[in-house]
Design a protein around this motif. Structure first.
Motif, PDB file in Angstrom:
ATOM      1  N   HIS A 246       1.213  -1.233  -0.257  1.00  0.00           N
ATOM      2  CA  HIS A 246      -0.130   0.122  -0.066  1.00  0.00           C
ATOM      3  C   HIS A 246       0.861   0.737   0.173  1.00  0.00           C
ATOM      4  O   HIS A 246       1.917   1.237   0.909  1.00  0.00           O
TER       5      HIS A 246
ATOM      6  N   THR B 212       0.149   5.072   0.187  1.00  0.00           N
ATOM      7  CA  THR B 212      -0.320   6.536   0.526  1.00  0.00           C
ATOM      8  C   THR B 212      -0.310   7.660  -0.502  1.00  0.00           C
ATOM      9  O   THR B 212      -1.635   8.135  -0.331  1.00  0.00           O
TER      10      THR B 212
ATOM     11  N   LEU C 242      -6.998   2.940   6.308  1.00  0.00           N
ATOM     12  CA  LEU C 242      -5.898   1.848   5.943  1.00  0.00           C
ATOM     13  C   LEU C 242      -6.480   0.328   6.162  1.00  0.00           C
ATOM     14  O   LEU C 242      -5.850   0.574   4.720  1.00  0.00           O
TER      15      LEU C 242
ATOM     16  N   LEU D  73       3.266  -1.625   4.110  1.00  0.00           N
ATOM     17  CA  LEU D  73       2.916  -0.217   4.012  1.00  0.00           C
ATOM     18  C   LEU D  73       4.452   1.189   3.345  1.00  0.00           C
ATOM     19  O   LEU D  73       5.726   0.856   4.255  1.00  0.00           O
TER      20      LEU D  73
ATOM     21  N   THR E  43       4.666   4.835   3.194  1.00  0.00           N
ATOM     22  CA  THR E  43       4.417   6.003   3.467  1.00  0.00           C
ATOM     23  C   THR E  43       5.471   7.254   3.474  1.00  0.00           C
ATOM     24  O   THR E  43       6.064   7.762   3.557  1.00  0.00           O
TER      25      THR E  43
ATOM     26  N   THR F 267       6.708  -0.922   7.561  1.00  0.00           N
ATOM     27  CA  THR F 267       6.718  -0.019   7.007  1.00  0.00           C
ATOM     28  C   THR F 267       7.418   1.290   6.430  1.00  0.00           C
ATOM     29  O   THR F 267       8.469   0.973   7.174  1.00  0.00           O
TER      30      THR F 267
END
Length: 461
Positions: A184, A186, A203, A209, A211, A421
């Motif tokens: 994912h 952002t 989310l 992630l 970000t 992350t």
């Protein structure tokens, strides 16, 4: 037959800076580029735009964009010119805005090359633009639009979905599924209480992630930015000053116009002339009308917002503003004072202490806006040193970026902790501050990747 490799993610940009977002995914022998941005700010970063792309553009199968700002989309014309022939996937709003932003970027690249040639200030003879306006126009044929919440296939067995990110028109989070895992991105995440755009989508469940961290070490002021803007305008108008608002042509200009229309409706500011000196911001008005589902504005607010300012299109009209004097308000690009018509207004009005310069958002290191925000009193503009005596105000409350606390609050909506992350798209101190908050407050694994580093998506570390 393409050679098979375990899926990887490589950080080609935004790994040690707040610009140049570029993330390369390799899966089943295919390559997909998420984001294709320009490096901006310090010269050593801008020089990266001139380095041959780390992968042959002809070997990239597809590009996926989160939104239209140039630090995310601005390298596309060069990529297409140099051999990329696949699709560029974007939301309809992002594709429309790129039709404005990319040709304008090419035009500015050409202008900078012509200026450098005139000043003999380039190491290249003659100076060559990174790409031209015509390159940018040609690249627009590569765009393919996909709606929010509508999964679509990518090469390499990847399924992609755009999810609302707030921030600006068309802005998306990019959710990828491949090899039984979810990755994912952002993009630039908007704010839950943004006056213009709706809040970003929660989310959910992700394995990896990536970000942004633009405001990773800061929180936005708690005061009302509309009230602050009104106080500035009233104060400067009383001394017959000119208020120059440096606004990003897409998104920030609309927010400023919205606040001005509300202030005028309440008679909270004096009725002085307002000029919108940004052809792109003027052209974007129709796009906001066509994509009403993405923003909070009601029809009457939308109409009132665009009645506030006199649009300025031609260069001659822009030059006349420099002879007019105050009191008046000029809204003009660019938001970080890197180019555009705002520089001519700074040259004309910056030396007069009756006037004011409002910086309406984030100022990347190495830009004129960052220098002003840090207290610099002299700017180099078109080869001349311009003394700045005007009042300088940085209004971070106008930002369309989630701040550190808002990013953490959004991450709390995850169904579970990601395996890893990766904190990107921030200055080093901002990225490290957000990394520390993620580990301390959420208990997640988080780190800052190195520029050009590649990681395994099967076993992210």
């Amino acid at each position: 037959m393409r050679e098979q490799h375990p899926p990887t993610l490589r950080f080609l940009g935004a790994a040690d800076t707040v610009t140049g977002s570029r993330y390369l995914i390799r899966s089943q022998g295919h390559r997909v580029l998420v984001e294709c941005g320009l490096f901006q700010g310090y010269k050593h970063l801008r020089d990266r735009n001139r380095v041959p792309f780390q992968v042959s553009p002809a070997n990239i199968d597809a590009v996926v964009l989160t939104h239209a700002h140039l630090d995310h989309s601005g390298y596309i014309p060069a990529l297409v010119r140099d051999g990329f022939h696949g699709p560029v996937y974007a939301t309809p709003g992002t594709a429309e805005l790129c039709k404005l932003l990319l040709p304008d970027s090419g035009y500015l690249q050409e202008e900078e090359a012509r200026y450098a040639d005139h000043r003999a200030s380039s190491t290249h003879h003659p100076p060559v633009p990174l790409y031209t306006a015509q390159d940018a126009v040609r690249s627009l044929d590569s765009f393919k639009t996909r709606d929010f919440d509508s999964p679509f296939p990518l090469p390499g067995g990847i399924e992609a979905t755009f999810l609302p990110a707030g921030h600006i028109l068309g802005a998306a989070q990019v959710h990828l599924q491949l090899a039984g895992r979810t990755i994912h991105f952002t993009g630039d995440l908007g704010r839950a209480d943004d006056p213009l755009m709706y809040a970003p989508r929660a989310l959910g469940r992700v394995n990896v992630l990536v970000t942004e961290s633009t405001y990773g070490n800061r929180t936005h002021p708690q005061g009302n930015p509309e009230t602050e803007l009104g106080d500035i305008i009233t104060r400067v108008a009383k001394r017959n000053g000119v208020i120059m608002i440096a606004a990003f042509a897409v998104g920030r200009a609309e927010t400023v116009l919205l606040h001005l229309s509300r202030l005028l409706a309440k008679h909270a500011i004096p009725s002085i002339p307002v000029y919108l000196n940004s052809p792109m911001a003027i052209d974007a008005s129709g796009m906001y009308q066509r994509h009403r589902e993405e923003h909070r504005l009601k029809q009457d607010e939308f109409e009132a917002m665009y009645k506030v300012a006199t649009p300025v299109r031609s260069p001659d009209e822009s030059k006349l503003l420099n002879l007019r004097g105050g009191p008046m308000i000029i809204i003009s690009a660019s938001g970080m004072l890197t180019g555009g018509r705002i520089l001519h207004h700074l040259t004309a009005y910056g030396p007069d202490r009756r006037n004011a310069i409002i910086l309406s958002g984030y100022q990347a290191g190495g830009t004129r806006g960052a220098s002003l925000a840090a207290g610099e009193k002299c700017l180099r503009i078109y080869g001349q040193d311009v003394r700045i005596e005007a009042e300088v105000i940085q209004m971070e409350g106008l930002s369309a970026h989630a701040d550190s606390s808002e990013l953490i609050q959004w991450m709390r909506t995850a169904h579970q902790a990601p395996s890893m992350t990766y904190v990107t798209h921030g200055e080093p101190d901002a990225s490290d501050a957000l990394r520390a908050r993620i580990k301390r407050q959420l208990g997640w694994k988080a780190r800052i990747p190195e520029h050009l580093e590649a990681i395994s998506l099967e076993n992210p570390r």
